[in-house]
Motif scaffolding. Structure first.
Motif, PDB file in Angstrom:
ATOM      1  N   ILE A  55      32.714  39.063  47.753  1.00  0.00           N
ATOM      2  CA  ILE A  55      32.978  37.921  46.878  1.00  0.00           C
ATOM      3  C   ILE A  55      31.809  37.748  45.924  1.00  0.00           C
ATOM      4  N   TYR A  56      32.143  37.656  44.634  1.00  0.00           N
ATOM      5  CA  TYR A  56      31.134  37.456  43.599  1.00  0.00           C
ATOM      6  C   TYR A  56      31.384  36.133  42.876  1.00  0.00           C
ATOM      7  N   SER A  57      30.296  35.457  42.560  1.00  0.00           N
ATOM      8  CA  SER A  57      30.360  34.278  41.712  1.00  0.00           C
ATOM      9  C   SER A  57      30.262  34.727  40.260  1.00  0.00           C
ATOM     10  N   VAL A  58      31.148  34.220  39.417  1.00  0.00           N
ATOM     11  CA  VAL A  58      31.216  34.629  38.012  1.00  0.00           C
ATOM     12  C   VAL A  58      30.813  33.452  37.140  1.00  0.00           C
ATOM     13  N   THR A  59      29.796  33.634  36.344  1.00  0.00           N
ATOM     14  CA  THR A  59      29.299  32.568  35.473  1.00  0.00           C
ATOM     15  C   THR A  59      29.129  33.095  34.058  1.00  0.00           C
ATOM     16  N   GLU A  60      28.709  32.203  33.173  1.00  0.00           N
ATOM     17  CA  GLU A  60      28.456  32.530  31.766  1.00  0.00           C
ATOM     18  C   GLU A  60      29.673  33.177  31.113  1.00  0.00           C
ATOM     19  N   SER A  61      30.828  32.538  31.313  1.00  0.00           N
ATOM     20  CA  SER A  61      32.078  32.998  30.695  1.00  0.00           C
ATOM     21  C   SER A  61      32.401  34.444  31.046  1.00  0.00           C
ATOM     22  N   GLY A  62      32.134  34.811  32.300  1.00  0.00           N
ATOM     23  CA  GLY A  62      32.480  36.144  32.767  1.00  0.00           C
ATOM     24  C   GLY A  62      31.451  37.204  32.493  1.00  0.00           C
ATOM     25  N   LEU A  80      28.166  36.602  46.380  1.00  0.00           N
ATOM     26  CA  LEU A  80      28.205  35.357  47.140  1.00  0.00           C
ATOM     27  C   LEU A  80      28.281  35.626  48.641  1.00  0.00           C
ATOM     28  N   GLY A  81      28.967  36.676  49.036  1.00  0.00           N
ATOM     29  CA  GLY A  81      29.107  37.001  50.448  1.00  0.00           C
ATOM     30  C   GLY A  81      30.166  38.061  50.619  1.00  0.00           C
ATOM     31  N   LYS A  82      30.494  38.349  51.868  1.00  0.00           N
ATOM     32  CA  LYS A  82      31.553  39.310  52.133  1.00  0.00           C
ATOM     33  C   LYS A  82      32.372  38.845  53.322  1.00  0.00           C
ATOM     34  N   CYS A  83      33.666  39.132  53.254  1.00  0.00           N
ATOM     35  CA  CYS A  83      34.608  38.738  54.294  1.00  0.00           C
ATOM     36  C   CYS A  83      34.700  39.858  55.323  1.00  0.00           C
ATOM     37  N   TRP A  96      41.328  33.588  54.283  1.00  0.00           N
ATOM     38  CA  TRP A  96      39.895  33.314  54.172  1.00  0.00           C
ATOM     39  C   TRP A  96      39.682  32.047  53.360  1.00  0.00           C
ATOM     40  N   GLU A  97      38.691  31.283  53.763  1.00  0.00           N
ATOM     41  CA  GLU A  97      38.253  30.134  52.977  1.00  0.00           C
ATOM     42  C   GLU A  97      36.989  30.528  52.238  1.00  0.00           C
ATOM     43  N   ILE A  98      37.012  30.367  50.911  1.00  0.00           N
ATOM     44  CA  ILE A  98      35.889  30.777  50.076  1.00  0.00           C
ATOM     45  C   ILE A  98      35.169  29.529  49.594  1.00  0.00           C
ATOM     46  N   GLY A  99      33.979  29.345  50.069  1.00  0.00           N
ATOM     47  CA  GLY A  99      33.155  28.220  49.642  1.00  0.00           C
ATOM     48  C   GLY A  99      31.770  28.736  49.380  1.00  0.00           C
ATOM     49  N   ASP A 100      30.855  28.385  50.284  1.00  0.00           N
ATOM     50  CA  ASP A 100      29.502  28.934  50.193  1.00  0.00           C
ATOM     51  C   ASP A 100      29.462  30.377  50.677  1.00  0.00           C
ATOM     52  N   GLY A 101      30.515  30.812  51.328  1.00  0.00           N
ATOM     53  CA  GLY A 101      30.577  32.184  51.818  1.00  0.00           C
ATOM     54  C   GLY A 101      32.013  32.555  52.086  1.00  0.00           C
TER      55      GLY A 101
END
Length: 797
Positions: free
Chosen positions: A606-613, A619-622, A653-658
């Motif tokens: 899981i990656y957090s995407v910022t700055e308009s992509g 962020l973490g992995k499931c 999966w619940e995606i929050g802080d991880g």
């Protein structure tokens, strides 16, 4: 002509690598079956380990509670409930195990749990249950067991009253493995659901690609201004200037060869025999059809040609009255057919070596030439019988492959070979002095002309006796005079038609248009077989975030690496590597703030995407799947993920802080999903056929309107089902056109079109979605032809 950079070594023909022996194919099937069995065994082991882990966590808790509360006090049941203790020992164990897993996983007992309608609890201070089921459900419920578990709450004794209502979960089986599907709350009676055919239908709109990697002499220009060629099961008539397509769609398996009649109207096309979904061979044939009306005029040799048709040629001296055919059997049978009657005139075993081309003499329909691996044969047909004379190489080095040939104006035969030479063949008088009175005339090499570096893949005769030759390794097209003097040449680069322009088909599955002076540009492009996995990823992962179009794809050199590109500037925005195995699926959350990357190492990154992509941070992995990730989808609120794996597992999966695995899958039954591409799930359970082995469905896609779902299967078909489709054996519209397994399907943003992607056929088919159309749902396609006046570029998705 068919020229261009090859995918094979200089001394190896594309055709020689096209077909593998049956034994190798059988071994591939056995290997795949063994790999599937290993995957299932690994999955079963992972399930067992998870269960052991659950019990290991529960034991200390139970021991602690037993020390503090050595005695159990049974509380009276509420009014209307009766105990039912007449269960067998294994049933009681199953019930206790379910409850213990529920407690261990931290679920609140007043909520519903897996396979249970209501879980009621009470404490030592309260002898009545805190929650009661609705009276209407009490009548339908069966009280399974009343038992006690310590530890859910401090200083309390928790009692569960487990109620079961039939129909709240459905099980389907894939390769003997049960998969539980939970019925959403808005479905009150699953058995009464009606599965119907959708009102939407598909019409083939555009075909992307050209088969050049292992075929030759399969590109012709018609008087109508159309180029005719094929890919997969479709023959394309592409009007280059008008940018429109028509399609001949009567073939039932991959088209392998094509030839144009002397009248420039009729076309003959041959297909492979192929296999049905049960592994039984299908019948091959040759179609003769009208290129103006797309009407089939004759079907020749149905069931006669073993494995398929390899080469075709019309006769010329008698205005195309006959058709010669070379099949793909071990003996490469040569046969001649009456085009009008569809009857066979003669047949003979050709050779056990590969045969690449066949053709009639332009002046005598009784003379036929064939060439292939290390041979050139000259055949004479008389009274229904063939006689054969082999070309004599004499003092010249015998090449490994004779790739192509044409007839010269003087009756000589010119061949192109894998040594880069053009050989001129002619008749020699019988050598009576050396061989005696019984000597016969022979065909020998009269001249050798050095033409190309590497193989000469094609020769094309021009008016006035001039000749074009196409090379593989040197990427050159050379024009020769009638006496084989080089006049001009051009190197084909990827940077018709009027007089002087040419169409060039390449072994990299492209069609080029151009001239010697202006060069050549690609007007049709496809993909080589080694790029099929990359194409699969590309089609899945193109998406739009804000004002920035992003394209994510796997890198061809590193299957565990992915990059993000700005489609406008081609700038690399991100370059990342996850795990050490190939990446199989990527999906953005609905608002574009997260990116999920599924890998064959069993993890979802899981990656957090910022700055308009433009910025990506891990962020973490499931961690929870016991096999490789195959599909995943985000919920509409962007907080949850549903995923499938290679061992037919459905996890949430619940995606929050991880990444948190939701062990109680029952709680996700009413969740709404932004997309639906997972092949396993309650809403798409009906797309699976009875007896499916788990690999029969490669991909699916729900329309944005949530009215239909398109399915890509392993049997070359695209299906259209209604959505939702939760009951097995649901009806569907079925469409053919692909020549191998369909790897992916996707609707465009407004559901006006559907794109389907082939595997080994390396083509993309664009379908127009027609609403409320009529016609049989079991037709191969709604019509024998379709015409598109749209741009050959797909609609933005």
């Amino acid at each position: 002509m068919n020229s261009g950079p090859g995918l094979f070594p200089d001394d190896v023909s594309a055709d020689s690598c096209a077909d593998y022996p049956d034994r190798a194919s059988a071994m591939e099937v056995r290997l795949q079956a063994q790999e599937d069995e290993i995957t299932l065994l690994k999955s079963s082991l992972a399930d067992a380990l998870r269960r052991i882990h659950v019990h290991d966590q529960l034991l200390p808790l139970l021991k602690q509670q037993l020390i503090h509360k050595p005695s159990l006090r049974q509380h009276p049941l509420p009014s209307g409930f009766t105990t039912h203790l007449g269960f067998r020992q294994n049933q009681r164990k199953t019930i206790r195990k379910t409850i213990r897993e529920l407690a261990c996983n931290g679920h609140v007992p007043t909520t519903t749990c897996r396979n249970l309608l209501v879980c009621v609890w009470s404490t030592p201070r309260q002898n009545a249950c805190a929650l009661f089921p609705p009276s209407g459900l009490v009548k339908k419920a069966l009280l399974f067991h009343w038992c006690y578990i310590y530890g859910m709450f401090p200083n309390s004794l928790v009692c569960y009253c487990c109620l079961y209502v039939p129909g709240q979960s459905i099980k389907m089986f894939i390769r003997g493995r049960p998969i539980t599907m939970y019925v959403p709350s808005n479905i009150h009676n699953y058995e009464d659901l009606k599965m119907e055919l959708p009102s939407e239908r598909l019409v083939l709109d555009w075909v992307y690609g050209y088969r050049g990697r292992d075929c030759r002499d399969n590109l012709f220009f018609l008087p109508t201004g159309e180029a005719v060629y094929f890919i997969a099961c479709v023959i394309v008539l592409y009007h280059i200037n008008k940018r429109t397509q028509r399609h001949y769609l009567k073939h039932t398996d991959c088209v392998r060869c094509l030839t144009l009649h002397p009248d420039k109207v009729r076309v003959a096309s041959g297909q492979t025999a192929g296999m049905d979904k049960d592994g039984k061979p299908l019948q091959s044939c040759v179609h003769i059809w009208d290129s103006n009306t797309l009407v089939t005029l004759q079907q020749i040799g149905l069931g006669t040609f073993q494995r398929g048709v390899g080469s075709l040629a019309f006769s010329f001296a008698d205005s195309g009255a006959f058709l010669s055919v070379i099949d793909d059997s071990n003996e490469h049978m040569l046969s001649v057919w009456d085009c009008t009657k569809g009857t066979k005139q003669a047949e003979i075993k050709s050779t056990n070596e590969a045969v690449f081309a066949v053709g009639f003499s332009p002046t005598d329909s009784n003379i036929i030439v064939t060439c292939g691996k290390s041979h050139v044969y000259f055949w004479t047909l008389s009274a229904g019988q063939f006689t054969k004379k082999q070309g004599i190489f004499g003092k010249y080095k015998k090449p490994k492959f004779i790739q192509c040939f044409v007839f010269g104006l003087t009756g000589d035969v010119l061949t192109g070979d894998s040594e880069g030479n053009i050989l001129t063949w002619g008749k020699s008088a019988a050598d009576v002095k050396t061989l005696g009175k019984g000597a016969k005339e022979t065909f020998q090499i009269m001249r050798q002309t050095r033409a190309h570096e590497g193989s000469v893949f094609t020769l094309c005769s021009l008016q006035g006796g001039a000749l074009l030759s196409g090379g593989g390794k040197d990427r050159k097209i050379i024009r020769w005079s009638a006496d084989l003097a080089p006049e001009t040449e051009c190197e084909v680069n990827y940077t018709l038609v009027d007089e002087g322009e040419f169409l060039v088909g390449t072994t990299r599955n492209a069609i080029l248009r151009g001239t010697f002076s202006d060069g050549f540009v690609a007007i049709v492009q496809s993909f080589s077989t080694h790029n099929s996995e990359i194409r699969h990823t590309w089609a899945r992962h193109m998406t739009r975030i804000g004002d920035c179009d992003l394209l994510t794809r796997s890198c061809p050199l590193h299957p565990d690496r992915w990059v993000v590109l700005d489609l406008l500037t081609k700038e690399v925005l991100s370059d990342s590597t996850d795990g050490n195995e190939q990446l199989s699926v990527m999906r953005y959350s609905p608002d574009g703030s997260f990116l999920a990357v599924g890998s064959h190492d069993n993890f979802i990154y899981i990656y957090s995407v910022t700055e308009s992509g433009r910025c990506y941070s891990r962020l973490g992995k499931c961690n929870g799947h016991s096999s490789f990730i195959t599909h995943l989808d985000w919920s509409k609120d962007g907080k949850y993920i549903m995923s499938n794996s290679g061992d037919y597992e459905i996890l949430y999966w619940e995606i929050g802080d991880g990444c948190k695995l939701l062990r109680n899958r029952f709680e996700s039954k009413d969740r709404e999903w932004a997309s639906y591409t997972c092949v396993l799930g309650f809403h798409v359970m009906g797309v699976w056929l009875e007896g499916s082995d788990g690999t029969d469905i490669n991909a699916l896609c729900r329309s944005h309107s949530e009215r239909v779902v398109a399915v890509a299967d392993d049997f070359c078909k695209v299906h259209l089902f209604q959505y939702p489709c939760p009951k097995l054996k649901a009806p569907s519209h079925k469409y053919e056109g692909h020549g191998s397994h369909v790897t992916n399907v996707r609707f465009t943003h407004n559901d006006s079109h559907l794109l389907s992607m082939g595997g080994k056929d390396t083509c993309i088919l664009q379908w127009r979605v027609v609403r409320g159309g009529a016609g049989s749902s079991r037709e191969r396609l709604p019509s024998a032809s379709s015409t598109s006046t749209s741009s050959p570029e797909p609609a933005a998705s």
